[in-house]
Scaffold this motif. Structure first.
Motif, PDB file in Angstrom:
ATOM      1  N   UNK A   1      30.588  36.671  41.215  1.00  0.00           N
ATOM      2  CA  UNK A   1      31.971  36.263  40.944  1.00  0.00           C
ATOM      3  C   UNK A   1      32.951  37.382  41.280  1.00  0.00           C
ATOM      4  N   UNK A   2      32.624  38.594  40.866  1.00  0.00           N
ATOM      5  CA  UNK A   2      33.514  39.733  41.131  1.00  0.00           C
ATOM      6  C   UNK A   2      33.625  39.984  42.634  1.00  0.00           C
ATOM      7  N   UNK A   3      32.494  39.954  43.326  1.00  0.00           N
ATOM      8  CA  UNK A   3      32.532  40.170  44.773  1.00  0.00           C
ATOM      9  C   UNK A   3      33.362  39.092  45.469  1.00  0.00           C
ATOM     10  N   UNK A   4      33.178  37.846  45.081  1.00  0.00           N
ATOM     11  CA  UNK A   4      33.891  36.741  45.728  1.00  0.00           C
ATOM     12  C   UNK A   4      35.388  36.788  45.471  1.00  0.00           C
ATOM     13  N   UNK A   5      35.775  37.067  44.259  1.00  0.00           N
ATOM     14  CA  UNK A   5      37.199  37.055  43.918  1.00  0.00           C
ATOM     15  C   UNK A   5      37.876  38.368  44.305  1.00  0.00           C
ATOM     16  N   UNK A   6      37.368  39.468  43.810  1.00  0.00           N
ATOM     17  CA  UNK A   6      38.057  40.751  43.990  1.00  0.00           C
ATOM     18  C   UNK A   6      38.018  41.277  45.412  1.00  0.00           C
ATOM     19  N   UNK A   7      36.910  41.026  46.109  1.00  0.00           N
ATOM     20  CA  UNK A   7      36.765  41.632  47.425  1.00  0.00           C
ATOM     21  C   UNK A   7      36.880  40.640  48.577  1.00  0.00           C
ATOM     22  N   UNK A   8      37.028  39.358  48.256  1.00  0.00           N
ATOM     23  CA  UNK A   8      37.170  38.362  49.308  1.00  0.00           C
ATOM     24  C   UNK A   8      38.469  37.574  49.132  1.00  0.00           C
ATOM     25  N   UNK A   9      38.579  36.846  48.039  1.00  0.00           N
ATOM     26  CA  UNK A   9      39.759  36.002  47.825  1.00  0.00           C
ATOM     27  C   UNK A   9      41.039  36.813  47.697  1.00  0.00           C
ATOM     28  N   UNK A  10      41.019  37.840  46.862  1.00  0.00           N
ATOM     29  CA  UNK A  10      42.249  38.585  46.576  1.00  0.00           C
ATOM     30  C   UNK A  10      42.917  39.147  47.835  1.00  0.00           C
TER      31      UNK A  10
ATOM     32  N   UNK B   1      41.311  33.586  35.085  1.00  0.00           N
ATOM     33  CA  UNK B   1      40.102  32.756  35.016  1.00  0.00           C
ATOM     34  C   UNK B   1      38.841  33.613  35.224  1.00  0.00           C
ATOM     35  N   UNK B   2      38.888  34.537  36.185  1.00  0.00           N
ATOM     36  CA  UNK B   2      37.750  35.425  36.411  1.00  0.00           C
ATOM     37  C   UNK B   2      37.451  36.237  35.160  1.00  0.00           C
ATOM     38  N   UNK B   3      38.484  36.775  34.532  1.00  0.00           N
ATOM     39  CA  UNK B   3      38.265  37.597  33.342  1.00  0.00           C
ATOM     40  C   UNK B   3      37.677  36.793  32.190  1.00  0.00           C
ATOM     41  N   UNK B   4      38.073  35.539  32.041  1.00  0.00           N
ATOM     42  CA  UNK B   4      37.468  34.682  31.019  1.00  0.00           C
ATOM     43  C   UNK B   4      35.982  34.494  31.323  1.00  0.00           C
ATOM     44  N   UNK B   5      35.671  34.217  32.586  1.00  0.00           N
ATOM     45  CA  UNK B   5      34.268  34.053  32.988  1.00  0.00           C
ATOM     46  C   UNK B   5      33.486  35.351  32.801  1.00  0.00           C
TER      47      UNK B   5
END
Length: 140
Positions: free
Chosen positions: A15-24, A48-52
């Motif tokens: 999740x962190x890789x997908x959001x922080x290093x790809x989506x953002x 949402x990421x932080x909740x997850x």
């Protein structure tokens, strides 16, 4: 030792890789996405990421404690959860105050706080990879 720790660690890392290093970073390259729109989207996505992440961290802590984890697993859990706590309690409020100003139409000075957040994301992913490997190794 529960396989839940290993699964939750790999899920969290993904999740962190997908959001922080790809989506953002990619969202700002999309046509028509201004800084204000990107920040607005980013705040929703990261909330949402932080909740997850908190959910994954909770599952990992409970499973690790219940399973009597070996030292490498315990250390990696402490590292990953510790980084998350620093991000949520110290860094995110600073970033939110700055983004509040941008969303209000102000042009605040550049801040290095975002770089601190990114560095913490890297440390967290490393801790989660170490945790995932250690948890799988402990399963035998």
């Amino acid at each position: 030792m529960s396989p839940v720790v290993a699964g939750a660690a790999w899920l969290w890392a993904g999740m962190v890789l997908a959001i922080s290093f790809l989506e953002a970073p990619l969202k700002f390259r999309a046509p028509g996405v201004t800084v204000v729109i990107g920040l607005g989207i980013g705040r929703i996505v990261f909330r949402a990421l932080n909740v997850a992440e908190v959910a994954a961290a909770s599952v990992i802590v409970v499973a690790a404690v219940a399973g009597g984890s070996p030292a490498p697993v315990t250390g990696a859990v402490i590292a990953a959860v510790g980084v998350l706590v620093v991000q949520l309690v110290v860094v995110r409020p600073i970033l939110n105050r700055r983004s509040d100003r941008v969303l209000a139409g102000e042009d605040p000075p550049r801040s290095r706080t975002h770089l601190v957040y990114v560095a913490l994301e890297v440390l967290k992913v490393v801790a989660l990879v170490v945790l995932g490997v250690a948890a799988l190794s402990a399963l035998g």
